[in-house]
Design an enzyme around this catalytic site. Structure first.
Site, PDB file in Angstrom:
ATOM      1  N   ASP A  59       0.827  -1.205   0.000  1.00  0.00           N
ATOM      2  CA  ASP A  59       0.000   0.000   0.000  1.00  0.00           C
ATOM      3  C   ASP A  59       0.860   1.253   0.000  1.00  0.00           C
ATOM      4  O   ASP A  59       2.058   1.205   0.318  1.00  0.00           O
ATOM      5  CB  ASP A  59      -0.898   0.037   1.245  1.00  0.00           C
ATOM      6  CG  ASP A  59      -1.908  -1.094   1.281  1.00  0.00           C
ATOM      7  OD1 ASP A  59      -2.190  -1.661   0.218  1.00  0.00           O
ATOM      8  OD2 ASP A  59      -2.401  -1.398   2.380  1.00  0.00           O
ATOM      9  N   MET A 109      -8.349   6.910  10.421  1.00  0.00           N
ATOM     10  CA  MET A 109      -8.988   7.246   9.144  1.00  0.00           C
ATOM     11  C   MET A 109     -10.174   8.189   9.351  1.00  0.00           C
ATOM     12  O   MET A 109     -11.219   8.057   8.714  1.00  0.00           O
ATOM     13  CB  MET A 109      -9.440   5.964   8.417  1.00  0.00           C
ATOM     14  CG  MET A 109      -8.295   5.003   8.131  1.00  0.00           C
ATOM     15  SD  MET A 109      -8.856   3.392   7.511  1.00  0.00           S
ATOM     16  CE  MET A 109      -9.592   2.695   8.993  1.00  0.00           C
ATOM     17  N   LYS A 158      -3.072   1.768  -2.315  1.00  0.00           N
ATOM     18  CA  LYS A 158      -4.172   1.984  -1.390  1.00  0.00           C
ATOM     19  C   LYS A 158      -3.742   2.823  -0.197  1.00  0.00           C
ATOM     20  O   LYS A 158      -2.711   2.587   0.412  1.00  0.00           O
ATOM     21  CB  LYS A 158      -4.660   0.620  -0.901  1.00  0.00           C
ATOM     22  CG  LYS A 158      -5.982   0.615  -0.181  1.00  0.00           C
ATOM     23  CD  LYS A 158      -6.365  -0.825   0.095  1.00  0.00           C
ATOM     24  CE  LYS A 158      -6.980  -0.942   1.463  1.00  0.00           C
ATOM     25  NZ  LYS A 158      -7.179  -2.318   1.872  1.00  0.00           N
TER      26      LYS A 158
END
Length: 499
Positions: free
Chosen positions: A35, A171, A57
């Site tokens: 990622d 997040m 990602k």
């Protein structure tokens, strides 16, 4: 025969937080699927033989959908590969590790999990925030800022407030306003300390410490971006008292090290020990010359020489590998005096039980030749070095009338691993310095980066010849006082202290 997939937690960014098991597994991989959140230092540990697959990602940005990533893992394992799925943080803490395993299990693919250091603990620690403290809180609660089906997680804020513990939202930057509004509506005091921590554990980590009521305003004023985490709780008030990461001598500095892969560790370790974030971009590598008739002749006739000269640590390594391959050892050098171009080369010889008789005051080929021109009168010199070496060494010996055999040991090859990533960081101003330890590393770096305005690059050079090569490309240079790794590190520390 099917291969195997190993999910490895890469930690939050600092390569030192990768586990020992994670490093060992990574270095055995045939394929690495990674990622964007994986730190550059961790990516540098991927062996050159492994094929890399960047699935790009990161939080709120998935250019390759999760179901396609799952399929990539399956297909690579079905092809018989040992696949390392390298994920930022920990694979099972909001990392979708469970989702990636489901398809593998359906097809009978062997798998293994290597847990990683989660940003929920490490990022606050690097920002001076202990997530638990007996005087403040005795519980910790980790919450995701968004879910698979919604951009904002459905959170029972009133229940969270009643827990009276430290809250860590991963997040959650895009949902910061709704998180703070929800906490206030759930009964939390507007004055409760809160913090948002950007790019934690990296050289460019930033923190904003505020209150729940003012966090959104203060984060916007600071232009906080992802990746970042939100911490809410009384422990945030300890950040100023306990901050430490930025206080290290090279804290907050990101440096590109261009030495060959086999030599980079010494400089890298010294820089990281002082708090720097190191991005390794090995811009050259050495390849021993095969079927080397000139070297074979020299080793068979060592008695014809009075001196042997080494001009690089790589040359020392390759010379003694060939010596051993021929069934010889250091006893074959009895009676020979030894010259080394500098401290690093001398140290490589000392590791093999040999002390040098001559080392020039300035570590360059011209000075080495001049010193040998005085010391080696009446004897022949065996020069061992790269196929393309500096003409200054032999020119000085010719001027002094000293006979010599100039024997090539290896070719210098230029490599381009991770060049795209480093070019992107340079363009964004995220690289503070590039460290050059030879003119060839400069040439390799410039070739790897390609078309670029190198006047934006600040470089630390080990000596004048290296600096002259860098200046040809308009790179801004500073030269270490002595041509040693320790001197380069000291110079970087002084420059950072003066900022």
């Amino acid at each position: 025969m099917n291969g195997k997939v190993i999910l490895v937690g890469a930690g939050p960014g600092d390569v030192g937080l990768l586990t020992l098991k994670g490093k060992a597994v990574l270095q055995q991989a045939d394929v690495v699927v990674y990622d964007k959140l994986v730190g550059q230092g961790v990516l540098a540990l991927i062996p050159p033989t492994a094929r890399r697959i960047d699935v790009g990602k990161r939080a709120s940005h998935h250019p390759i959908p999760q179901h396609q990533i799952n399929q990539i893992l399956l297909e690579e394992a079905l092809a018989g590969n040992l696949v390392v799925r390298l994920k930022g943080g920990d694979p099972f803490l909001f990392g979708r590790g469970g989702e990636e395993l489901e398809l593998l299990v359906q097809h009978g693919i062997d798998f293994e999990i290597v847990p990683g250091v989660t940003s929920a603990l490490s990022v606050p620690a690097y920002a001076g925030i202990p997530v638990t403290h007996r005087d403040c809180t005795s519980s910790l609660h980790i919450i995701t800022g968004h879910t698979k089906t919604a951009p904002e997680a459905q959170i029972d804020f009133a229940s969270l407030v009643k827990l009276k513990g430290t809250l860590v939202f991963l997040m959650g930057v895009s949902a910061m306003e709704s998180i703070c509004t929800g906490l206030l509506a759930g009964g939390m005091s507007p004055d409760m300390p809160a913090a948002v921590l950007e790019r934690g554990t990296t050289a460019h980590q930033r923190r904003v410490v505020s209150t729940v009521q003012n966090l959104v305003h203060d984060a916007q004023a600071a232009n906080i971006k992802t990746p970042a985490i939100i911490v809410v709780g009384k422990v945030c008030a300890l950040a100023e008292q306990f901050h430490w990461a930025e206080e290290r001598p090279l804290g907050g500095v990101r440096i590109v090290v261009t030495r060959p892969r086999e030599l980079a560790s010494t400089l890298t370790e010294k820089l990281r020990a002082l708090g720097a974030e190191v991005v390794e971009l090995p811009s050259i590598q050495t390849a021993a010359i095969e079927n080397n008739a000139a070297l074979a002749f020299a080793l068979t006739n060592l008695g014809r020489y009075g001196w042997i000269t080494f001009t690089s640590p790589s040359g020392v390594r390759i010379f003694f590998e060939e010596l051993r391959a021929r069934g010889q050892d250091i006893r074959s050098l009895a009676g020979l005096k030894i010259a080394a171009i500098g401290s690093a080369t001398a140290h490589e010889l000392e590791k093999r039980g040999l002390l040098v008789d001559l080392k020039p005051s300035a570590y360059n080929a011209g000075q080495l030749g001049a010193a040998l021109g005085v010391a080696a009168k009446g004897t022949r010199i065996l020069i061992t070095r790269a196929r393309v070496g500096s003409p200054d060494l032999t020119a000085a010996l010719d001027a002094a009338g000293i006979p010599y055999d100039d024997v090539p040991l290896y070719d210098t090859l230029y490599t381009y691993e991770q060049a795209d990533s480093v070019r992107e960081q340079l363009a964004c101003g995220e690289i503070d310095y590039v460290a050059f330890t030879s003119a060839s590393t400069v040439r390799g770096f410039v070739g790897a980066i390609g078309d670029f305005d190198f006047s934006q690059v600040n470089a630390i050079c080990i000596g004048e010849q290296t600096a002259l090569e860098a200046q040809k490309h308009r790179i801004k240079t500073v030269i270490a006082q002595a041509a040693t790794i320790d001197s380069m590190v000291a110079l970087l520390t002084d420059l950072h202290r003066q900022k």
